[in-house]
Design an enzyme around this catalytic site. Structure first.
Site, short mmCIF file in Angstrom:
data_model
loop_
_atom_site.label_atom_id
_atom_site.label_comp_id
_atom_site.label_asym_id
_atom_site.label_seq_id
_atom_site.Cartn_x
_atom_site.Cartn_y
_atom_site.Cartn_z
N CYS A 113 -31.48 50.82 -42.90
CA CYS A 113 -30.59 51.62 -43.95
C CYS A 113 -30.47 51.04 -45.48
O CYS A 113 -30.51 51.90 -46.38
CB CYS A 113 -28.98 51.30 -43.63
SG CYS A 113 -28.95 51.89 -42.05
N HIS A 245 -24.84 53.82 -49.55
CA HIS A 245 -25.30 54.07 -48.41
C HIS A 245 -24.05 54.78 -47.52
O HIS A 245 -23.22 53.85 -47.75
CB HIS A 245 -25.98 52.91 -47.66
CG HIS A 245 -26.39 53.18 -46.10
ND1 HIS A 245 -26.81 54.29 -45.80
CD2 HIS A 245 -25.73 52.26 -45.07
CE1 HIS A 245 -27.04 54.24 -44.58
NE2 HIS A 245 -26.41 52.86 -44.15
N ASN A 275 -24.34 58.91 -40.55
CA ASN A 275 -25.44 57.70 -41.30
C ASN A 275 -26.69 58.16 -40.94
O ASN A 275 -27.12 57.87 -40.03
CB ASN A 275 -24.89 56.27 -40.64
CG ASN A 275 -25.69 55.34 -41.11
OD1 ASN A 275 -26.84 55.34 -41.70
ND2 ASN A 275 -25.37 54.02 -40.81
N1 COA Z 1 -14.23 56.52 -29.15
C1 COA Z 1 -13.23 56.31 -28.89
N2 COA Z 1 -12.95 54.80 -28.67
C2 COA Z 1 -13.87 54.04 -28.90
C3 COA Z 1 -15.46 54.47 -29.37
C4 COA Z 1 -15.40 55.96 -29.68
N3 COA Z 1 -16.71 56.61 -30.25
N4 COA Z 1 -15.99 53.66 -29.84
C5 COA Z 1 -15.40 52.51 -29.33
N5 COA Z 1 -14.32 52.84 -28.93
C6 COA Z 1 -13.03 51.75 -28.65
C7 COA Z 1 -13.55 50.24 -28.14
O1 COA Z 1 -14.15 50.16 -26.86
C8 COA Z 1 -12.47 49.44 -28.17
O2 COA Z 1 -11.49 49.64 -27.26
P1 COA Z 1 -10.67 48.52 -26.52
O3 COA Z 1 -9.86 48.09 -27.74
O4 COA Z 1 -10.15 49.04 -25.40
O5 COA Z 1 -11.81 47.59 -26.21
C9 COA Z 1 -11.59 50.25 -29.59
O6 COA Z 1 -12.15 51.22 -29.56
C10 COA Z 1 -12.22 49.44 -30.81
O7 COA Z 1 -13.53 49.16 -30.80
P2 COA Z 1 -14.06 48.54 -32.10
O8 COA Z 1 -15.48 48.45 -31.91
O9 COA Z 1 -13.41 47.26 -32.60
O10 COA Z 1 -13.94 49.80 -33.23
P3 COA Z 1 -13.92 49.91 -34.71
O11 COA Z 1 -12.87 49.89 -35.39
O12 COA Z 1 -14.77 48.51 -35.39
O13 COA Z 1 -15.00 50.97 -34.81
C11 COA Z 1 -17.39 51.28 -35.38
C12 COA Z 1 -16.40 50.98 -34.39
C13 COA Z 1 -18.70 51.37 -34.64
C14 COA Z 1 -17.08 52.84 -36.04
C15 COA Z 1 -17.15 50.36 -36.45
O14 COA Z 1 -17.20 49.09 -36.12
C16 COA Z 1 -18.17 50.64 -37.62
O15 COA Z 1 -18.57 51.40 -38.20
N6 COA Z 1 -19.10 49.40 -37.99
C17 COA Z 1 -20.10 49.46 -38.80
C18 COA Z 1 -21.32 49.98 -38.24
C19 COA Z 1 -22.41 50.57 -39.21
O16 COA Z 1 -21.99 51.06 -40.48
N7 COA Z 1 -23.52 50.23 -38.80
C20 COA Z 1 -24.58 50.46 -39.62
C21 COA Z 1 -24.86 49.75 -40.74
S1 COA Z 1 -25.88 50.35 -41.93
#
Ligand code: COA
Length: 318
Positions: A113, A245, A275
């Site tokens: 990225c 980004h 993204n």
């Molecule tokens: N829909 C519904 N629930 C979801 C889900 C989805 N698409 N994805 C995950 N969950 C659930 C998880 O299973 C978890 O459930 P639990 O509490 O029962 O275990 C809960 O939601 C929270 O999960 P978590 O991973 O902590 O969510 P989050 O708030 O961190 O959001 C992302 C997940 C991926 C959106 C977030 O972590 C993110 O954007 N991270 C950065 C990723 C990124 O930018 N990557 C590229 C870098 S260039």
């Protein structure tokens, strides 16, 4: 003294759109959850057979047109991508062939990225060193090809697209400074494990520890923003625009807060593009240039964080 200045921008998004409602049919998720956690409502997906270099070509033609240049004028072609058409030749060489101009150097830059910021930094060096007058810098991705649409933890994020800028030699800066970093110690947090020399499997998909990546991204971007401002001795208030980004609206908001910038000064496309990795900054830049928000003379900060991990920033006078 010669500097690199943005002489044209271009963007291209494939026609097909994947909405959150479409994803609801593929995995256990909801539009509400995706919007709240990421800010994403839809993303574009390349058609079968439509490759990264195809997207790159369209964005490049638009950037060349905006710059008033022909592909023959280019002294170098750089493509930042993590989803090349094939193992080799590089996507930059394939793009060069599609542009119909042989001869000038063409190569890919792989920094996931952060690839576009890495490519801008590279082009800047060649222009400031006097070796190139016009460099085509492209970020292009078909992330849909490495997305596991059964993994709700990350499939909701990714989109396809391409953005391009032409950087041209000029008397005034331009690219004021670039700041690049990497730390290869966190591979397992964000990767596509399949590879050429490590395994013979080549149809692997993205794996990500979302929460850990989120924290690293926010902290790291915090630091790169400080580094860039301090290096140039400029105050936050001197920035006209943040062109980040487009990973997640919450990460973008955290950086804007750090910079004490109103969201009105932040170019946001993550809601409609998702993204798009290396393509996200040049796509966002092109949107804001074409709709008249970003004008000649504006001071913009771009920053990115991505797999590797890699991160970087560029301070640019448009
Ligand atoms: N829909 C519904 N629930 C979801 C889900 C989805 N698409 N994805 C995950 N969950 C659930 C998880 O299973 C978890 O459930 P639990 O509490 O029962 O275990 C809960 O939601 C929270 O999960 P978590 O991973 O902590 O969510 P989050 O708030 O961190 O959001 C992302 C997940 C991926 C959106 C977030 O972590 C993110 O954007 N991270 C950065 C990723 C990124 O930018 N990557 C590229 C870098 S260039």
């Amino acid at each position: 003294m010669t500097h690199a200045r943005v002489s044209g921008t271009g963007g291209y998004l494939p026609e097909a759109i994947l909405t959150n409602a479409d994803l609801e049919r593929l995995v256990d998720t909801t539009d509400e959850w995706i919007v709240e956690r990421t800010g994403i409502r839809m993303r574009h997906v390349a058609a079968p057979g439509e490759t990264t270099s195809d997207l790159a070509l369209q964005a490049s033609l638009r950037a060349l047109d905006a710059a008033g240049l022909h592909a023959h004028d280019l002294d170098m072609i750089l493509v930042a991508t993590t989803t090349p058409d094939q193992i080799f030749p590089s996507t930059a060489c394939l793009l060069q062939a599609k542009l119909g101009v042989g001869g000038c150097p063409a190569f890919d830059i792989q920094a996931v990225c952060s690839g576009f910021v890495y490519a801008v930094a590279t082009a800047d060096q060649f222009i400031r060193g006097g070796q190139c007058r016009h460099v085509l810098v492209v970020g292009a991705e078909t992330l849909s090809r490495i997305t596991d649409y059964s993994d709700r933890g990350n499939s909701i994020l990714w989109g396809d697209g391409a953005g391009a800028v032409v950087l041209s030699a000029a008397k005034e800066p331009g690219v004021i400074s670039t700041h690049l970093h990497a730390d290869g110690a966190h591979r397992s947090l964000l990767e596509v494990p399949a590879g050429v020399s490590r395994t013979d499997v080549t149809d692997d998909k993205i794996r990500m520890e979302g929460r850990a990546v989120f924290k690293m991204a926010v902290n790291t971007l915090d630091q790169i923003v400080d580094e860039t401002l301090a290096h140039n001795g400029i105050a936050k208030s001197e920035l006209d625009w943040l062109v980040p980004h487009q990973a997640n609206i919450r990460i973008i908001q955290a950086t804007a807060k750090k910079l004490a910038m109103s969201m009105d000064q932040v170019v946001v496309t993550v809601d409609t593009h998702g993204n798009t990795s290396a393509a996200s900054i040049p796509l966002a830049l092109d949107v804001a240039v074409r709709d008249g928000r970003i004008r000649a003379g504006d001071l913009i900060l771009t920053e990115a964080f991505g797999g590797g991990f890699t991160w970087g920033a560029a301070l640019i006078r448009m």
